[in-house]
Design a protein around this motif. Structure first.
Motif, PDB file in Angstrom:
ATOM      1  N   SER A  99       0.830  -1.208   0.000  1.00 45.10           N
ATOM      2  CA  SER A  99       0.000   0.000   0.000  1.00 45.10           C
ATOM      3  C   SER A  99       0.863   1.257   0.000  1.00 45.10           C
ATOM      4  N   LEU A 100       1.993   1.215   0.724  1.00 44.71           N
ATOM      5  CA  LEU A 100       2.911   2.356   0.775  1.00 44.71           C
ATOM      6  C   LEU A 100       4.323   1.843   1.026  1.00 44.71           C
ATOM      7  N   ILE A 101       5.261   2.312   0.230  1.00 43.30           N
ATOM      8  CA  ILE A 101       6.676   1.999   0.421  1.00 43.30           C
ATOM      9  C   ILE A 101       7.445   3.316   0.433  1.00 43.30           C
ATOM     10  N   ILE A 102       8.339   3.460   1.392  1.00 43.51           N
ATOM     11  CA  ILE A 102       9.187   4.647   1.485  1.00 43.51           C
ATOM     12  C   ILE A 102      10.593   4.258   1.044  1.00 43.51           C
ATOM     13  N   TYR A 146       2.928   5.261  -3.384  1.00 47.53           N
ATOM     14  CA  TYR A 146       1.575   4.830  -3.044  1.00 47.53           C
ATOM     15  C   TYR A 146       1.111   3.830  -4.095  1.00 47.53           C
ATOM     16  N   PHE A 147       0.399   2.790  -3.646  1.00 44.61           N
ATOM     17  CA  PHE A 147      -0.040   1.748  -4.562  1.00 44.61           C
ATOM     18  C   PHE A 147      -1.557   1.599  -4.524  1.00 44.61           C
ATOM     19  N   LEU A 148      -2.119   1.490  -5.700  1.00 43.57           N
ATOM     20  CA  LEU A 148      -3.555   1.273  -5.879  1.00 43.57           C
ATOM     21  C   LEU A 148      -3.722   0.068  -6.787  1.00 43.57           C
ATOM     22  N   THR A 149      -4.529  -0.898  -6.393  1.00 42.17           N
ATOM     23  CA  THR A 149      -4.716  -2.069  -7.250  1.00 42.17           C
ATOM     24  C   THR A 149      -5.687  -1.730  -8.380  1.00 42.17           C
ATOM     25  N   ALA A 150      -5.577  -2.460  -9.470  1.00 43.72           N
ATOM     26  CA  ALA A 150      -6.457  -2.239 -10.615  1.00 43.72           C
ATOM     27  C   ALA A 150      -7.913  -2.468 -10.223  1.00 43.72           C
ATOM     28  N   SER A 151      -8.169  -3.457  -9.373  1.00 44.60           N
ATOM     29  CA  SER A 151      -9.550  -3.736  -8.961  1.00 44.60           C
ATOM     30  C   SER A 151     -10.114  -2.596  -8.118  1.00 44.60           C
TER      31      SER A 151
END
Length: 280
Positions: free
Chosen positions: A64-67, A78-83
């Motif tokens: 969801s979040l990587i620094i 920031y990560f958002l899934t396609a679904s």
């Protein structure tokens, strides 16, 4: 847990943002990339950080979040899934301002798309006006009022206790209660929270008196000096006509699904339980 084994040197410490994007664009797992905030914009400064929103094709446990660090700059990924992106596209009216997805839609509205295989980011940009990503709902206003005024009522009890332990605890409480006044100020006026820098810009322009009071409160030394300033800050946090937590009242804790009718029903239920047998 051995924390030292859970962190790794950045693989992109010396990699330019341009080269990084080029590499990411070649990954089948990545559907889209957005440069958010000042990243890739003329407003980027030597002391800025990088903010990237990455849309992922499906995986079992997506991040969801990587620094990390890119070319020496602190970076938030920031990560958002396609679904999840598709869910937003199909049900834009369910996206609220002060939620993670609301923040994502706001990023997409103002950011720069640099990769969009499926066209999801373009679609999200188009449907943004249909969302409530810039709208604060009534239940969020109630929750902000509850938080600020409940904490104030509790802090008053601590302050007037005359107990040294309570005063030490109050010093801890004020660290987050004063900060909460700043974020609640915006929610109570139905303005989305978009970070401290944006908040300061807005207050400088529209309410410098509140900003001055906030700064005076955080800078005050010692409980005896700080607490009166905090009380004034609470008063200025609430919009005109909005009451503080009333003494000797019953107030229902906020929940997202509760309507005003639900809240009143719960109060009446409690009053039915505790009334005297002889009362009508």
């Amino acid at each position: 847990m051995d924390i030292a084994k859970l962190i790794s040197p950045s693989a992109t410490e010396t990699l330019s943002l341009t080269e990084l994007i080029s590499r990411l664009q070649q990954q089948e797992a990545i559907d889209a990339i957005l440069l958010a905030g000042s990243t890739g914009q003329e407003t980027f400064k030597p002391y800025s950080d990088y903010d990237l929103l990455i849309v992922l094709n499906e995986m079992s446990k997506p991040p969801s979040l990587i620094i990390t660090t890119i070319n020496g700059y602190l970076t938030e990924l920031y990560f958002l899934t396609a679904s999840d992106a598709d869910q937003i596209i199909q049900n834009p009216q369910t996206i609220e301002a002060n939620t993670l997805h609301g923040a994502f839609v706001s990023m997409i509205t103002k950011g720069k798309i640099v990769h969009d295989v499926s066209g999801r980011l373009a679609k999200l940009h188009q449907i943004a006006p249909q969302t409530q990503c810039d709208s604060i709902l009534d239940h969020q206003v109630y929750a902000a009022w509850y938080s600020v005024t409940y904490n104030h009522a509790q802090n008053l009890r601590y302050f007037h206790s005359g107990d040294s332990l309570y005063w030490e605890a109050l010093q801890c409480r004020l660290l987050y209660c004063i900060s909460n006044c700043l974020t609640a100020y915006f929610t109570l006026r139905k303005m989305p929270w978009r970070g401290e820098k944006e908040a300061i810009r807005t207050l400088r322009k529209h309410d410098p008196d509140f900003l001055t009071q906030f700064q005076a409160t955080i800078m005050a030394g010692g409980i005896e000096q700080q607490f009166p300033k905090y009380e004034q800050l609470v008063a200025q946090t609430l919009p005109a006509g909005m009451p503080q937590w009333p003494a000797s009242y019953t107030v229902v804790q906020p929940q997202a699904e509760l309507t005003p009718e639900d809240i009143n029903q719960r109060v009446k239920l409690w009053e039915e339980w505790v009334k005297s047998p002889g009362d009508p």
